[in-house]
Motif scaffolding. Structure first.
Motif, short mmCIF file in Angstrom:
data_model
loop_
_atom_site.label_atom_id
_atom_site.label_comp_id
_atom_site.label_asym_id
_atom_site.label_seq_id
_atom_site.Cartn_x
_atom_site.Cartn_y
_atom_site.Cartn_z
N THR A 1 0.84 -1.21 0.00
CA THR A 1 0.00 0.00 0.00
C THR A 1 0.87 1.26 0.00
OG1 THR A 1 -1.41 -1.28 1.46
CG2 THR A 1 -2.04 1.01 1.08
N TYR A 2 1.89 1.23 0.85
CA TYR A 2 2.80 2.36 0.91
C TYR A 2 3.46 2.59 -0.45
CZ TYR A 2 7.05 4.99 1.93
OH TYR A 2 8.06 5.91 1.90
N ILE A 3 3.91 1.51 -1.07
CA ILE A 3 4.59 1.60 -2.36
C ILE A 3 3.64 2.18 -3.41
CG2 ILE A 3 5.73 0.29 -4.20
CD1 ILE A 3 6.49 -1.78 -1.97
N GLN A 4 2.39 1.68 -3.41
CA GLN A 4 1.41 2.17 -4.36
C GLN A 4 1.13 3.66 -4.14
OE1 GLN A 4 -0.54 -0.27 -6.66
NE2 GLN A 4 -0.41 1.72 -7.66
N ASN A 5 0.97 4.05 -2.88
CA ASN A 5 0.61 5.44 -2.57
C ASN A 5 1.74 6.42 -2.81
OD1 ASN A 5 -1.82 4.43 -1.83
ND2 ASN A 5 -1.54 4.72 0.39
N THR A 6 2.95 6.07 -2.41
CA THR A 6 4.03 7.05 -2.49
C THR A 6 4.84 6.95 -3.77
OG1 THR A 6 5.53 5.63 -1.28
CG2 THR A 6 4.30 7.23 0.02
N LEU A 7 4.91 5.76 -4.36
CA LEU A 7 5.74 5.61 -5.55
C LEU A 7 4.91 5.43 -6.82
CD1 LEU A 7 8.31 3.11 -3.95
CD2 LEU A 7 8.54 5.59 -4.11
N SER A 8 3.59 5.28 -6.64
CA SER A 8 2.66 5.13 -7.77
C SER A 8 3.01 3.98 -8.71
CB SER A 8 2.57 6.43 -8.59
OG SER A 8 2.41 7.52 -7.76
N VAL A 9 3.46 2.88 -8.15
CA VAL A 9 3.65 1.68 -8.96
C VAL A 9 3.12 0.47 -8.18
CG1 VAL A 9 5.71 2.41 -10.25
CG2 VAL A 9 5.98 1.27 -8.03
N THR A 10 2.85 -0.60 -8.94
CA THR A 10 2.38 -1.82 -8.28
C THR A 10 3.55 -2.78 -8.10
OG1 THR A 10 0.24 -1.49 -9.33
CG2 THR A 10 0.69 -3.68 -8.42
N VAL A 11 3.80 -3.08 -6.85
CA VAL A 11 4.80 -4.10 -6.52
C VAL A 11 4.06 -5.16 -5.72
CG1 VAL A 11 6.88 -4.59 -5.16
CG2 VAL A 11 6.75 -2.49 -6.50
N LYS A 12 4.23 -6.42 -6.08
CA LYS A 12 3.59 -7.51 -5.34
C LYS A 12 4.65 -8.21 -4.50
CE LYS A 12 -0.48 -6.88 -6.77
NZ LYS A 12 -1.51 -6.50 -5.79
N VAL A 13 4.40 -8.22 -3.20
CA VAL A 13 5.34 -8.89 -2.30
C VAL A 13 4.71 -10.17 -1.78
CG1 VAL A 13 6.71 -8.66 -0.19
CG2 VAL A 13 6.31 -6.66 -1.62
N VAL A 14 5.30 -11.30 -2.12
CA VAL A 14 4.77 -12.58 -1.65
C VAL A 14 5.89 -13.39 -1.00
CG1 VAL A 14 2.79 -12.80 -3.21
CG2 VAL A 14 5.05 -13.52 -3.99
N PHE A 15 5.49 -14.32 -0.15
CA PHE A 15 6.46 -15.12 0.59
C PHE A 15 6.44 -16.56 0.10
CE2 PHE A 15 5.31 -11.55 3.24
CZ PHE A 15 6.53 -11.13 3.74
N ALA A 16 7.63 -17.09 -0.21
CA ALA A 16 7.73 -18.48 -0.67
C ALA A 16 8.17 -19.36 0.48
CB ALA A 16 8.74 -18.57 -1.81
N LEU A 17 7.43 -20.43 0.72
CA LEU A 17 7.83 -21.34 1.80
C LEU A 17 7.38 -22.77 1.55
CD1 LEU A 17 5.83 -20.37 5.05
CD2 LEU A 17 5.19 -19.66 2.80
N GLY A 18 8.04 -23.68 2.23
CA GLY A 18 7.67 -25.08 2.16
C GLY A 18 6.88 -25.47 3.39
N ALA A 19 6.71 -26.77 3.60
CA ALA A 19 5.91 -27.25 4.73
C ALA A 19 6.75 -27.28 6.00
CB ALA A 19 5.37 -28.64 4.41
#
Ligand SMILES: *[C@@H]1O[C@H](CO)[C@@H](O)[C@H](O)[C@H]1NC(C)=O
Ligand SMILES: *[C@@H]1O[C@H](CO)[C@@H](O)[C@H](O)[C@H]1NC(C)=O
Ligand SMILES: *[C@@H]1O[C@H](CO)[C@@H](O)[C@H](O)[C@H]1NC(C)=O
Length: 382
Positions: free
Chosen positions: A117-135
């Motif tokens: 949200t911060y990135i979208q609001n202040t930098l006006s771009v879409t960045v998707k942050v996701v976490f990769a993990l196993g079991a």
């Protein structure tokens, strides 16, 4: 007289011989010592890297039948978000490699440099942050508990991408494959993919403006980070990074970027994805496997001085002005984020005086005569 002289000479020779022997054994001892410090190994691997250069054997020796290659990627998703990128112009898909128990690290990232949200609001771009993990990997009851916690966490934030392979150090390559397959299947239109450790700091405003510039120039075959050139496989069994000869028999790895944080363009995502469909992924050092895939697809990494690799950035506004990544931040991440993105950083470092001041500061911070694991000295002149 003659006789005495002769004897003296022989005595001298004997002493000489003994001294030579002594010196030689001391040198040998040091040589061993040096090799413990991997200097000899590095010289060897470095020469190998520049003698061989093309590493064409990679292509031949790592290709396996597709059905067998599939065994490294056909795990089930325990948590997934197929529509995460749908109908959006995504500049950057950022995968954070995490483990089930690192809840605090994920929380810190979400509220600092990974706050979409911060990135979208202040930098006006879409960045998707996701976490990769196993079991989770623990006692059965504990495993169940951890997995329940993950479901709850994911219901709240919707950003966990989890497959059912055991989350362990020696399964990091499976996590790498998970990232490239997910990116290819669910977010192929993102301009860039970044993969990062969960204990790094990313200066998101600097990174975004850098990547916007790269995208504007339409650069392809883009792979940037801290490059390891001619790195030798580690053959000491007690090392975390030990790799046996059967797994990799040559003196040097192909070039690769430190796994702590690197960025590739979407055409490279596609190429690496293709490579993972054909190559033997049993080598468990994920960044090395990335290097092997890239080499098979003729993609070479480029160095960026402000990607720190395993190194940690010094705390200073003149550094914050240009930094991209820094490794080894857990407790300090909130403070660092606040300070590194403070508007005063730009004020203090701009203009002729600001730039001169910063060059002087960076010279003292980065150009130390002894080894200090951070950005290289040449970063002071940029
Ligand atoms: C992310 O940033 C937004 C806007 O700046 C803020 O309202 C929100 O509280 C932040 N999220 C977290 C988890 O800190
Ligand atoms: C990697 O994951 C697989 C699938 O869960 C598991 O069988 C294997 O033991 C794991 N390997 C290591 C080294 O943890
Ligand atoms: C992949 O490489 C490992 C050694 O690292 C080897 O044991 C295995 O047989 C190879 N797999 C295939 C399908 O060739």
């Amino acid at each position: 007289m003659m006789f005495v002289n002769f004897r003296r000479i022989r005595k001298c020779q004997c002493v000489q011989l003994m001294t030579t022997c002594l010196v030689l054994s001391v040198v040998m001892l040091f040589w061993e010592q040096l090799d413990n410090n991997r200097v000899v190994t590095h010289v060897k691997s470095y020469s190998y890297r520049y003698l061989v250069n093309s590493f064409t054997f990679i292509n031949k020796s790592f290709i396996i039948p597709r059905e067998e290659a599939r065994s490294f990627s056909n795990f089930h998703y325990l948590l997934d978000h197929p529509d995460k990128c749908a109908n959006q112009d995504v500049l950057l898909l950022l995968f954070v490699k995490t483990s089930p128990e690192n809840t605090e690290r994920r929380k810190a990232i979400r509220s600092t440099w990974g706050n979409e949200t911060y990135i979208q609001n202040t930098l006006s771009v879409t960045v998707k942050v996701v976490f990769a993990l196993g079991a989770p990997h623990a006692k059965p009851a504990e495993e169940e508990h951890l997995q329940k916690e993950l479901f709850l966490e994911d219901r709240l934030h919707g950003d966990l991408i989890q497959q059912d392979f055991t989350d362990s150090f020696h399964n990091l390559t499976l996590k790498l494959i998970l990232q490239f397959h997910w990116a290819h299947n669910r977010c192929a239109h993102a301009h860039f993919l970044m993969t990062a450790d969960d204990d790094i700091f990313v200066h998101m405003p600097n990174l975004v403006s850098y990547l916007q510039d790269v995208a504007r120039r339409g650069v392809t075959d883009f792979w940037i980070g801290r490059v390891h050139r001619g790195a030798p496989p580690i053959r000491r069994k007690d090392s975390k990074y030990f790799v046996p000869y059967e797994m990799y028999s040559w003196s040097s790895y192909p070039d690769y970027t430190a796994g702590a944080g690197y960025v590739v363009s979407r055409d490279v995502v596609d190429k690496i994805y293709q490579a993972t469909l054909a190559l033997n992924a049993s080598i468990y050092i994920d960044d090395v496997f990335m290097g092997i895939c890239a080499n098979a697809m003729r993609v070479s990494p480029q160095d960026h001085v402000f990607f720190s690799g395993e190194g940690k950035a010094p705390y200073h506004p003149c550094i914050y002005d240009q930094m991209m990544t820094s490794h080894g931040h857990i407790e300090d991440i909130y403070d660092l984020w606040r300070e590194a993105t403070h508007p005063q950083v730009k004020q203090r470092t701009s203009g002729l005086i600001g730039r001169l001041y910063c060059t002087a500061v960076k010279l003292t911070l980065l150009c130390k005569p002894y080894y200090f694991n951070t950005y290289p000295c040449k970063a002071a002149f940029l």
